[in-house]
Design a protein around this motif. Structure first.
Motif, mmCIF file in Angstrom:
data_model
loop_
_atom_site.group_PDB
_atom_site.id
_atom_site.type_symbol
_atom_site.label_atom_id
_atom_site.label_comp_id
_atom_site.label_asym_id
_atom_site.label_seq_id
_atom_site.Cartn_x
_atom_site.Cartn_y
_atom_site.Cartn_z
ATOM 1 N N TRP A 51 0.826 -1.213 0.000
ATOM 2 C CA TRP A 51 0.000 0.000 0.000
ATOM 3 C C TRP A 51 0.855 1.256 0.000
ATOM 4 C CZ3 TRP A 51 -4.517 -0.534 -1.827
ATOM 5 C CH2 TRP A 51 -5.231 -1.720 -1.633
ATOM 6 N N ASN B 65 -7.027 5.436 -6.887
ATOM 7 C CA ASN B 65 -6.923 4.128 -6.246
ATOM 8 C C ASN B 65 -7.322 2.960 -7.139
ATOM 9 O OD1 ASN B 65 -6.009 4.884 -3.502
ATOM 10 N ND2 ASN B 65 -7.876 6.100 -3.557
ATOM 11 N N VAL B 67 -10.032 2.091 -8.611
ATOM 12 C CA VAL B 67 -11.337 1.460 -8.416
ATOM 13 C C VAL B 67 -12.082 1.647 -9.737
ATOM 14 C CG1 VAL B 67 -13.516 1.557 -7.136
ATOM 15 C CG2 VAL B 67 -11.352 1.984 -5.950
ATOM 16 N N ARG B 75 -14.867 3.901 -2.798
ATOM 17 C CA ARG B 75 -14.322 3.969 -1.451
ATOM 18 C C ARG B 75 -14.848 5.169 -0.692
ATOM 19 N NH1 ARG B 75 -7.885 2.939 -1.748
ATOM 20 N NH2 ARG B 75 -7.874 0.819 -2.592
ATOM 21 N N ARG B 160 -4.660 -7.938 0.004
ATOM 22 C CA ARG B 160 -5.373 -8.590 -1.097
ATOM 23 C C ARG B 160 -4.901 -10.018 -1.326
ATOM 24 N NH1 ARG B 160 -5.377 -3.803 -5.554
ATOM 25 N NH2 ARG B 160 -7.041 -2.546 -4.625
ATOM 26 N N ARG B 178 -17.179 -0.844 3.152
ATOM 27 C CA ARG B 178 -16.431 -1.893 2.464
ATOM 28 C C ARG B 178 -17.251 -2.527 1.361
ATOM 29 N NH1 ARG B 178 -12.181 -5.086 5.248
ATOM 30 N NH2 ARG B 178 -11.228 -3.705 6.768
ATOM 31 N N HIS B 181 -13.888 -5.715 -4.385
ATOM 32 C CA HIS B 181 -13.280 -5.093 -5.561
ATOM 33 C C HIS B 181 -13.692 -5.884 -6.797
ATOM 34 C CE1 HIS B 181 -10.370 -3.545 -8.391
ATOM 35 N NE2 HIS B 181 -10.041 -2.613 -7.517
ATOM 36 N N TYR B 184 -10.344 -7.753 -8.217
ATOM 37 C CA TYR B 184 -9.608 -8.687 -7.362
ATOM 38 C C TYR B 184 -10.519 -9.584 -6.528
ATOM 39 C CZ TYR B 184 -6.074 -5.355 -8.725
ATOM 40 O OH TYR B 184 -5.268 -4.544 -9.472
ATOM 41 N N THR B 186 -11.628 -9.177 -3.673
ATOM 42 C CA THR B 186 -11.295 -9.174 -2.255
ATOM 43 C C THR B 186 -11.912 -7.925 -1.639
ATOM 44 O OG1 THR B 186 -9.242 -8.026 -2.798
ATOM 45 C CG2 THR B 186 -9.112 -10.413 -2.534
ATOM 46 N N GLU B 188 -12.450 -4.414 -0.165
ATOM 47 C CA GLU B 188 -11.805 -3.180 -0.613
ATOM 48 C C GLU B 188 -12.295 -2.026 0.230
ATOM 49 O OE1 GLU B 188 -9.547 -2.883 -2.893
ATOM 50 O OE2 GLU B 188 -9.597 -0.760 -3.419
ATOM 51 N N LYS B 189 -11.415 -1.073 0.488
ATOM 52 C CA LYS B 189 -11.807 0.077 1.309
ATOM 53 C C LYS B 189 -10.810 1.208 1.176
ATOM 54 C CE LYS B 189 -11.019 0.027 5.672
ATOM 55 N NZ LYS B 189 -10.015 1.101 5.628
ATOM 56 N N THR B 191 -7.967 3.782 2.066
ATOM 57 C CA THR B 191 -6.697 3.592 2.772
ATOM 58 C C THR B 191 -6.170 4.910 3.338
ATOM 59 O OG1 THR B 191 -5.420 4.034 0.782
ATOM 60 C CG2 THR B 191 -6.050 1.747 1.166
#
Lengths: 158, 258
Positions: A51, B65, B67, B75, B160, B178, B181, B184, B186, B188-189, B191
């Motif tokens: 990240w 990001n 998305v 997000r 991830r 949340r 994604h 992916y 998984t 996602e949120k 950061t």
């Protein structure tokens, strides 16, 4: 020791050892609980790097200053000085060096509607921005930039 | 001879032995750090009264990001609340407000659209929302595999490569921040844009907001303007009663906001 007790016991112990061995191989070495303790920071520390190293895309207004001086100076004298260039032109990433970061020129009326469609909400900052309750009344069918320079939108002495 | 007494004794000893690896593991990390002055704790300040609903923050967040721009997940998002004189609350956030609020029509997706006459409006406002990076994040507590965690700077992240996609965290979050994604698959949120913070930049949504409605600060620095505002002004947090200690503070929040 009786066989019928001992044999299944060996099998059970074997399975447990196998699981422990698999866990030892599979779970990364940097897995642990760090600063925030077991409940909140039980994780793979390497992921923090993932990240932290994520690609930065928005470079900010100052980034454009040296190469696009004309637009930079004119927007700074206009009420649009608060809007960063990339809000309208998209993320710079490593513009102008890479083909993928050729910036967008979006002349659509919708781009301006975000702020200039007046919404009748008297107590919000939105209600105070100059604009039109019905934007289709203000020179319909024409691009706003035909008359207003987005980097210096005020017309005539205003 | 394996008597019942011995069997119990050995099993207990065995169980204790099995527990040892876990104890060793748990003690490899350092103990929870008692916040020293040099440690940062990121907090966010939203001034709801400054928001005009232009959605530039959502656009910037999605671009920054990665998305997927056209997927109906984000997000961060901006909610519009219109309270009519009969006391009813009408709220919407079409496409997470990615393209801003450009009509008076309240668009609640499959719940339908509502047209409200300006004369019926008693008050209206916009509320930007994002992950609260709680002091006690419920989403982290429920993760069965240690894929989501909190860093020492208070940021809640998702690994991830480790997330199994069970969705417990998505259900546990009281704020609904949340989602899965789309690429992916998984959790996602937000950061807080840690990659930007570590480069000395502000999060993309803060950078993009023309009106100063969004700000980031370091709670452990008493001279930080955001910290000062939080300490000296009437700020609110969302769903305080859940005990999650959210770290996104709001100025000018109205009681209708959920």
């Amino acid at each position: 020791m009786k066989n019928h007790v001992f044999r299944p016991l060996i099998v059970v112990i074997g399975i447990v050892l196998l699981i422990l061995a698999a866990r030892f191989v599979y779970v990364p070495k940097d897995f642990g609980s760090y600063e925030r303790g077991y409940i909140y920071s039980w994780h793979r520390q390497g992921d923090e790097n993932f990240w932290n190293k994520f690609t930065i895309k928005y470079q900010g207004k100052e980034y454009c200053k040296d190469c696009h001086e004309k637009n930079f100076t004119s927007i700074n004298k206009s009420p649009h000085r608060i809007i960063i260039c990339e809000n309208c032109h998209g993320p710079a990433i490593d513009h102008p060096s890479e083909a993928r970061s050729k910036l967008v020129i979006d002349k659509s009326r919708e781009q301006c509607y975000r702020c200039h469609v007046k919404l009748p909400y008297p107590d919000t900052a939105r209600g105070r921005i100059k604009g039109f309750l019905d934007p289709e009344q203000h020179n319909p069918g024409m691009e706003c930039v035909t008359c207003h320079d987005p980097h210096d939108p005020k017309l005539g002495g205003a | 001879m394996l008597t019942r007494r011995n069997f119990l004794k050995y099993s207990l000893a065995g169980a204790a032995g099995l527990a040892v690896p876990a104890t060793i593991k748990a003690s490899t990390g350092t103990a929870p750090a008692a916040g020293t002055a040099t440690d940062k704790r990121w907090v966010f300040l939203v001034d709801s009264t400054k928001c005009v609903g232009c959605g530039m923050c959502v656009k910037a967040c999605k671009n920054e990001n990665e998305v997927p721009y056209d997927a109906n997940v984000s997000r961060t998002w901006v909610e519009r609340y219109v309270v009519t004189k009969d006391g009813k609350v009408h709220a919407d956030s079409p496409k997470a407000a990615r393209d801003g609020f450009t009509t008076q029509t309240i668009d609640q997706g499959h719940h339908g659209k509502e047209i409200i006459k300006p004369a019926d409006i008693s008050k209206a406002f916009f509320v930007p929302k994002l992950c609260n990076h709680c002091e006690n994040p419920a989403c982290v507590q429920v993760c069965p595999v240690g894929a989501t965690y909190q860093t020492k700077e208070g940021v809640v992240l998702v690994d991830r490569t480790w997330c199994i996609g069970c969705g417990y965290c998505i259900m546990a979050c009281p704020y609904g921040v949340r989602f899965f994604h789309p690429v992916y698959h998984t959790a996602e949120k937000c950061t807080f844009c840690v990659h930007r913070l570590h480069a000395g930049l502000k999060p993309a949504c803060v950078e993009a907001c023309p009106f100063g409605a969004r700000q980031i600060g370091n709670r452990n620095d008493p001279n930080d303007p955001v910290t000062k505002t939080i300490l000296n002004n009437k700020v609110q947090v969302l769903k305080e009663e859940y005990g999650t200690k959210p770290q996104v503070y709001y100025l000018g929040l109205s009681m209708e906001v959920k």
